[in-house]
Design a protein around this motif. Structure first.
Motif, mmCIF file in Angstrom:
data_model
loop_
_atom_site.group_PDB
_atom_site.id
_atom_site.type_symbol
_atom_site.label_atom_id
_atom_site.label_comp_id
_atom_site.label_asym_id
_atom_site.label_seq_id
_atom_site.Cartn_x
_atom_site.Cartn_y
_atom_site.Cartn_z
ATOM 1 N N ASP A 1 -11.328 -6.122 -7.100
ATOM 2 C CA ASP A 1 -12.423 -5.330 -6.941
ATOM 3 C C ASP A 1 -12.666 -4.375 -5.633
ATOM 4 O OD1 ASP A 1 -14.513 -5.047 -8.828
ATOM 5 O OD2 ASP A 1 -15.591 -6.797 -8.022
ATOM 6 N N GLY A 2 -11.552 -4.537 -5.030
ATOM 7 C CA GLY A 2 -11.805 -3.577 -3.805
ATOM 8 C C GLY A 2 -12.537 -4.375 -2.557
ATOM 9 N N PRO A 3 -12.380 -3.978 -1.264
ATOM 10 C CA PRO A 3 -11.516 -2.659 -0.921
ATOM 11 C C PRO A 3 -10.159 -2.918 -0.945
ATOM 12 C CG PRO A 3 -12.705 -3.769 0.988
ATOM 13 C CD PRO A 3 -13.189 -4.379 -0.191
ATOM 14 N N TYR A 4 -9.197 -2.039 -1.304
ATOM 15 C CA TYR A 4 -7.845 -2.143 -1.102
ATOM 16 C C TYR A 4 -7.496 -1.818 0.264
ATOM 17 C CZ TYR A 4 -7.703 -1.637 -6.409
ATOM 18 O OH TYR A 4 -7.892 -1.985 -7.803
ATOM 19 N N ASN A 5 -6.153 -2.577 0.443
ATOM 20 C CA ASN A 5 -5.887 -2.131 1.780
ATOM 21 C C ASN A 5 -5.542 -0.771 2.014
ATOM 22 O OD1 ASN A 5 -3.167 -1.948 3.651
ATOM 23 N ND2 ASN A 5 -3.789 -4.079 4.074
ATOM 24 N N ALA A 6 -5.874 -0.362 3.305
ATOM 25 C CA ALA A 6 -6.177 1.087 3.422
ATOM 26 C C ALA A 6 -4.700 1.612 3.986
ATOM 27 C CB ALA A 6 -7.175 1.235 4.616
ATOM 28 N N TRP A 7 -3.641 0.830 4.182
ATOM 29 C CA TRP A 7 -2.356 1.297 4.572
ATOM 30 C C TRP A 7 -1.503 1.474 3.677
ATOM 31 C CZ3 TRP A 7 -5.923 -1.776 6.830
ATOM 32 C CH2 TRP A 7 -6.350 -1.136 8.284
ATOM 33 N N LEU A 8 -1.740 1.168 2.237
ATOM 34 C CA LEU A 8 -0.894 1.385 1.135
ATOM 35 C C LEU A 8 -0.949 2.859 0.655
ATOM 36 C CD1 LEU A 8 -1.896 -1.968 -0.892
ATOM 37 C CD2 LEU A 8 -0.324 -1.497 0.978
ATOM 38 N N ASP A 9 0.181 3.061 -0.003
ATOM 39 C CA ASP A 9 0.271 4.205 -0.911
ATOM 40 C C ASP A 9 -0.253 4.378 -2.190
ATOM 41 O OD1 ASP A 9 1.464 6.490 -2.520
ATOM 42 O OD2 ASP A 9 3.063 6.500 -1.218
ATOM 43 N N PRO A 10 -1.269 5.356 -2.344
ATOM 44 C CA PRO A 10 -1.878 5.144 -3.557
ATOM 45 C C PRO A 10 -1.325 5.073 -4.935
ATOM 46 C CG PRO A 10 -2.827 6.922 -2.192
ATOM 47 C CD PRO A 10 -1.476 6.456 -1.461
ATOM 48 N N LEU A 11 -0.045 5.305 -4.675
ATOM 49 C CA LEU A 11 0.931 5.237 -5.995
ATOM 50 C C LEU A 11 0.881 3.786 -6.359
ATOM 51 C CD1 LEU A 11 3.954 7.837 -5.073
ATOM 52 C CD2 LEU A 11 2.268 7.852 -7.002
ATOM 53 N N LEU A 12 0.751 3.005 -5.527
ATOM 54 C CA LEU A 12 1.038 1.594 -5.746
ATOM 55 C C LEU A 12 -0.322 1.023 -6.401
ATOM 56 C CD1 LEU A 12 1.993 -1.578 -5.753
ATOM 57 C CD2 LEU A 12 1.078 -1.600 -3.197
ATOM 58 N N THR A 13 -1.518 1.213 -5.973
ATOM 59 C CA THR A 13 -2.786 1.052 -6.344
ATOM 60 C C THR A 13 -2.966 1.492 -7.938
ATOM 61 O OG1 THR A 13 -3.893 2.795 -5.556
ATOM 62 C CG2 THR A 13 -3.968 0.915 -4.196
ATOM 63 N N ASN A 14 -2.304 2.624 -8.170
ATOM 64 C CA ASN A 14 -2.442 3.059 -9.517
ATOM 65 C C ASN A 14 -1.284 2.088 -10.391
ATOM 66 O OD1 ASN A 14 -3.822 5.333 -8.939
ATOM 67 N ND2 ASN A 14 -2.365 6.726 -8.371
ATOM 68 N N GLU A 15 -0.280 1.818 -9.791
ATOM 69 C CA GLU A 15 0.585 0.977 -10.730
ATOM 70 C C GLU A 15 -0.058 -0.335 -10.792
ATOM 71 O OE1 GLU A 15 5.212 2.320 -8.975
ATOM 72 O OE2 GLU A 15 3.781 1.175 -7.707
ATOM 73 N N TRP A 16 -0.907 -0.866 -10.154
ATOM 74 C CA TRP A 16 -1.514 -2.168 -10.313
ATOM 75 C C TRP A 16 -2.565 -2.011 -11.544
ATOM 76 C CZ3 TRP A 16 -3.896 -3.006 -4.409
ATOM 77 C CH2 TRP A 16 -2.643 -3.671 -4.048
ATOM 78 N N GLN A 17 -3.112 -0.902 -11.579
ATOM 79 C CA GLN A 17 -3.925 -0.454 -12.664
ATOM 80 C C GLN A 17 -3.175 -0.591 -14.106
ATOM 81 O OE1 GLN A 17 -7.169 -0.407 -12.251
ATOM 82 N NE2 GLN A 17 -7.303 -0.261 -10.134
ATOM 83 N N MET A 18 -1.905 0.231 -13.935
ATOM 84 C CA MET A 18 -1.293 0.107 -15.122
ATOM 85 C C MET A 18 -0.593 -1.176 -15.687
ATOM 86 S SD MET A 18 0.929 3.535 -13.914
ATOM 87 C CE MET A 18 2.469 3.256 -14.897
ATOM 88 N N LEU A 19 -0.157 -1.908 -14.634
ATOM 89 C CA LEU A 19 0.403 -2.913 -15.296
ATOM 90 C C LEU A 19 -0.690 -3.854 -15.502
ATOM 91 C CD1 LEU A 19 3.182 -3.238 -12.323
ATOM 92 C CD2 LEU A 19 3.670 -3.456 -14.916
ATOM 93 N N GLY A 20 -1.842 -4.089 -14.943
ATOM 94 C CA GLY A 20 -2.743 -5.011 -15.229
ATOM 95 C C GLY A 20 -3.390 -4.866 -16.599
ATOM 96 N N TRP A 21 -4.016 -3.622 -16.704
ATOM 97 C CA TRP A 21 -4.515 -3.291 -17.886
ATOM 98 C C TRP A 21 -3.572 -3.389 -19.287
ATOM 99 C CZ3 TRP A 21 -9.402 -3.869 -18.640
ATOM 100 C CH2 TRP A 21 -10.249 -3.503 -17.347
ATOM 101 N N ASN A 22 -2.309 -3.409 -18.978
ATOM 102 C CA ASN A 22 -1.318 -3.440 -19.965
ATOM 103 C C ASN A 22 -1.292 -4.927 -20.572
ATOM 104 O OD1 ASN A 22 1.022 -2.671 -21.818
ATOM 105 N ND2 ASN A 22 2.045 -4.130 -20.515
ATOM 106 N N ASN A 23 -1.283 -5.629 -19.319
ATOM 107 C CA ASN A 23 -1.463 -7.294 -19.613
ATOM 108 C C ASN A 23 -2.658 -7.585 -20.375
ATOM 109 O OD1 ASN A 23 -0.008 -9.003 -16.802
ATOM 110 N ND2 ASN A 23 0.638 -8.866 -18.718
ATOM 111 N N VAL A 24 -3.709 -7.358 -20.125
ATOM 112 C CA VAL A 24 -5.067 -7.471 -20.911
ATOM 113 C C VAL A 24 -4.823 -6.851 -22.327
ATOM 114 C CG1 VAL A 24 -7.281 -7.107 -21.023
ATOM 115 C CG2 VAL A 24 -6.343 -7.411 -18.641
ATOM 116 N N GLN A 25 -4.363 -5.679 -22.546
ATOM 117 C CA GLN A 25 -4.360 -4.973 -23.718
ATOM 118 C C GLN A 25 -3.376 -5.755 -24.786
ATOM 119 O OE1 GLN A 25 -5.847 -2.703 -25.099
ATOM 120 N NE2 GLN A 25 -4.437 -2.100 -26.893
#
Length: 859
Positions: free
Chosen positions: A136-160
């Motif tokens: 739900d945030g805040p996400y760790n501020a030192w991470l590459d945004p590519l990773l936070t996008n990957e979380w969304q991809m994998l998480g929503w695929n799991n739910v779907q």
């Protein structure tokens, strides 16, 4: 790229009470190996799957023992799992920063050694499956945004996919904030991979089938949980395993089918981590070679090495632009360079956040440089930088700590450099484990070792059991060097033996022709016990880990043993009572005595329980006899060291007169580093401790000190304490309006007198009737207080802080011949607070001379 197989690493049961993962993962391994269905074969052909079914193996064995005991005694109440690993329980999943535990190091080395793309850790608490890395945030501020996008991809695929398969209660988002990098799975996030974590529905550590009724909050349909869990269900280990396995198979299949994208992202994140030094900044962190605490510096660098961070060492002096010195206020401040990305992390005080002026600074040869043009720059940046959690953040309840800046916690000087010239400094890679250099220089019968707050001083005292070691009570100069209060003066040790010991420990000694002409006292190797309750052994485990790591001997005893030992002084000089869980009354009462005895003992029925801590029944607590024994121990000359809730216990039950603990409103502080100020540098507790030390505070506790028995009601004059509501500042009298101004003789109907070395108050009522006036030699002595409000926050979350600022943080209370030492902070925490360890160790080393340097108010 199409021929490369990504590596997906799955771990289970780091939390030993969560029992489903081992069977789910062993079954998954078998299925991946033998199943010839197209779905599984596609995974096997395109993904390398690593599996560690049990991360905390000792805890798993103990949980199995307890469950078998439960099965053999079905009508009895069975004990909770008190010990998981040797040191810590649930906190073993908070060690991915300091890397103190072997299980953390093993998982890290496996992940990095295989160059894995994912670390997926299985847990149990959600219903029925919560993929909480999307959070739900805040996400760790030192991470590459590519990773936070990957979380969304994998998480929503799991739910779907799991919803499509007809499995209710699968969701992502929720209340997990993904801020702290301390979780096991976060090793991937900070090393260019993808961190993932499931929370599935367990049955409290049992393998039984249990009828479960869920709360309305758990079964509510929300925007992120459109297919909520069932409100009533018969749940078994099989159900849990089905959800875990199905979720993993869905994830592995998605990863196999999209492997080129994830491998491309892994390469891109790694490349961007290397480019970070010249694109995002900073360019590097510098740890100067002239560090006053080289032992602590070496410990911090060893943490970096456990994180697989590359370290170099300058081969010659060099100069770069750095922030002006006024930006660094604490013992371990991180100086930040101009042009730094201040929107990503803030300094600890507004006046410092505005300090952007720089100066050219020269660093000596041998300074350590952690460059940001390396693959794992993000974990180095995350640990060495400051954290700022806004009090206005929509996430009002942080999931774990909000601030952890390691240079502050270790009290080690570190410079955050944005000047790219630092990348051109001639330097050699550090390939060996970092150690501080030590040994004896010069010749003479007395060897002086400066008091600099390094933990190794305590280790030395116990290694040199037969040595005559005196502590200087005043600073002195000798041999062209200046030594601080508390410096060791060592005699009666063969020169070669002492030199060898100092080299091993990284301590520097100077041989003197004669002893300095200053007052000294003996430093004796105290007989130490670490005390635990049978309510919770979680937090004190970090104290045991620290003592073992630094080879400081101790006995490990329970409150029940205190109750059975009338003469504690015959065994111990110092008893350490770390934060123990439970209220003061629970410490005394223990667990409810109804129903059956609950043993924690090694038996043929439970062979894997802890041999180092056993009892026939965990229910009894300290009891009133234990209280009496503890009081007698202190009154006869013993030292009791307490922290947070055990300090509260000591003040509530009369072990420490004149002190009460203050609990700020909820949400003021959550797992942060707060700045302190040195009140009494003559107190042996503060020997070697620099002003401005940042200490860990979980919830912002502090003390109020009075010179009257009980401690309540007096104001903490001059140090920002309590007074009636009215005009003026906290230190001004409230003058009623509408009458003439009174002169100084009549201004205060009940005059109060306060001295800075005491921090307490003497009221006029006490002077007229001194029954409750504490004698001068028994009054509380404040060693450290919290800083002014504007400088209070070092790192993390602070909302307000006026009820913490300038209040006592560490107090020494004389009790007849002995002492009770009170910590409002937890000085030994998760291997992240090396800088405050000396406060505890000093109380031990000088246990029979804690009154040294004390100035007495004759009133």
């Amino acid at each position: 790229m199409s021929d490369v197989a990504p590596v997906y690493y799955v771990t289970g049961t780091i939390h030993s009470t969560e029992s489903g993962a081992p069977t789910a993962l062993m079954e998954l391994a078998y299925r991946l190996a033998v199943d010839e269905s197209p779905y599984v074969k596609n995974i096997r052909d395109h993904v390398v799957t690593l599996i560690t079914p049990i991360v905390e193996v000792d805890g798993r064995d103990r949980m199995v023992d307890l469950f078998r005991w439960h099965m053999a005694h079905p009508n009895d109440t069975w004990p909770n799992l008190l010990y998981w690993g040797h040191y810590v329980a649930h906190d073993n999943n908070r060690d991915a920063m300091a890397m103190t535990l072997k299980l953390s190091q093993n998982v890290m080395n496996t992940f990095v050694g295989w160059k894995a793309q994912v670390l997926h850790d299985l847990h149990e608490s959600g219903s029925f499956l919560y993929d909480n890395t999307v959070g739900d945030g805040p996400y760790n501020a030192w991470l590459d945004p590519l990773l936070t996008n990957e979380w969304q991809m994998l998480g929503w695929n799991n739910v779907q996919e799991m919803t499509r398969l007809g499995m209710p209660g699968v969701y992502t988002h929720g209340n997990f904030d993904t801020w702290s990098p301390g979780y096991l799975m976060f090793m991937a996030a900070t090393h260019n991979g993808i961190s993932r974590l499931y929370e599935t529905f367990g049955n409290g550590g049992t393998a039984e089938t249990v009828e479960r009724t869920l709360s309305p909050d758990e079964t509510a349909r929300t925007w992120f949980r459109q297919n909520p869990p069932l409100p009533h269900v018969m749940w078994s280990l099989r159900n849990n395993n089905n959800y875990e396995q199905t979720g993993l198979l869905v994830s592995l299949s998605y990863f196999a089918n999209n492997r080129q994208q994830f491998l491309q992202n892994f390469w891109e994140k790694s490349k961007r981590s290397i480019a970070k030094a010249r694109t995002e900044g900073p360019a590097a962190y510098v740890l100067p070679a002239d560090e006053r605490r080289p032992g602590a510096q070496a410990e911090l660098l060893r943490v970096m090495q456990k994180q697989h961070v590359e370290i170099t060492r300058a081969t010659a002096p060099f100069t770069v632009a750095v922030p002006t010195r006024r930006a660094a206020r604490g013992a371990g401040s991180v100086e930040r360079g101009a042009g730094s990305d201040s929107g990503r992390s803030a300094l600890s005080a507004p006046r410092s956040a505005l300090a952007r002026s720089t100066e050219t600074r020269e660093f000596p040869a041998g300074s350590y440089i952690i460059r940001m043009d390396q693959p794992y720059s993000r974990i180095a940046d995350a640990l060495l930088d400051y954290q700022y959690w806004s009090p206005n953040d929509p996430q009002k309840t942080p999931y774990d700590d909000t601030g952890w800046t390691f240079p502050e916690g270790f009290a080690v000087a570190t410079v955050r450099v944005t000047d790219p010239r630092v990348l051109d400094v001639p330097a050699t890679p550090v390939t060996d484990t970092v150690r501080a250099t030590g040994g004896v220089t010069g010749a003479g019968p007395v060897v002086a070792i400066d008091a600099n707050g390094d933990v190794a001083l305590a280790t030395l005292r116990y290694k040199l059991k037969g040595a005559d070691i005196q502590a200087a009570e005043e600073p002195f100069e000798s041999g062209g060097k200046r030594f601080a209060r508390g410096a060791f003066l060592v005699r009666n040790v063969a020169g070669a033996d002492l030199d060898r010991a100092l080299q091993t420990l990284g301590l520097r000694g100077t041989a003197l022709a004669s002893a300095p002409d200053v007052k000294t006292h003996a430093v004796r190797a105290a007989r130490v016990a670490i005390l635990h309750t049978w309510i919770s052994t979680q937090t004190e485990g970090w104290w045991r880990q620290a003592f073992d790591a630094h080879e400081i001997p101790y006995d490990y005893i329970s409150t029940q043993e205190i109750a059975k030992t009338p003469n504690l002084a015959a065994k111990y000089d110092v008893i350490l009572f770390p934060p123990a869980g439970g209220s003061g009354q629970q410490i005394i009462d223990g667990l409810p005595m109804w129903r059956n005895p609950m043993p924690w003992k090694v038996t043929p029925e439970t062979p894997n329980l802890t041999a180092f801590a056993q009892t026939d029944d965990i229910r009894p607590g300290l009891g009133w006899q234990g209280m009496a024994n503890l009081q007698t121990f202190v009154q006869n000359g013993g030292v009791l060291v307490t922290s947070v809730n055990t300090a509260d216990f000591a003040t509530q039950y009369g072990l420490a007169q004149g002190v009460t603990m203050n609990h700020p409103r909820r949400g003021t502080v959550t797992g942060s580093l707060l700045r302190t100020r040195l009140v009494d540098d003559a107190s042996p507790i503060t020997y070697g401790v620099a002003d401005g030390l940042a200490v860990y505070s979980d919830a912002g506790e502090s003390f109020t000190v009075s010179n009257g028995r009980g401690g309540r009601g007096g104001r903490f004059a001059g140090l920002g304490g309590q007074r009636e509501t009215g005009r003026g500042t906290a230190d001004d009298p409230d003058v009623p309006q509408g009458r003439p101004t009174l002169d100084a003789r009549n201004a205060a109907p009940t005059p109060e007198r306060t001295e800075p070395w005491q921090g307490g108050t003497v009221t006029g009522d006490m002077l007229r009737n001194p029954t409750y006036l504490i004698p001068p030699d028994q009054r509380p002595r404040v060693a450290l207080r919290f800083s002014e409000q504007r400088d209070l926050l070092a790192s993390g979350l602070l909302d307000g802080g006026s009820d913490i600022a300038q209040r006592p943080a560490v107090v020494d209370v004389p009790v007849r011949k002995g002492h009770v030492v009170l910590f409002a902070n937890n000085p030994v925490y998760r291997g992240e607070t090396i800088g405050s360890y000396p406060l505890v160790l000093n109380a031990m080393l000088h246990w029979d001379n804690l009154n040294a340097g004390r100035k007495l108010d004759p009133r």
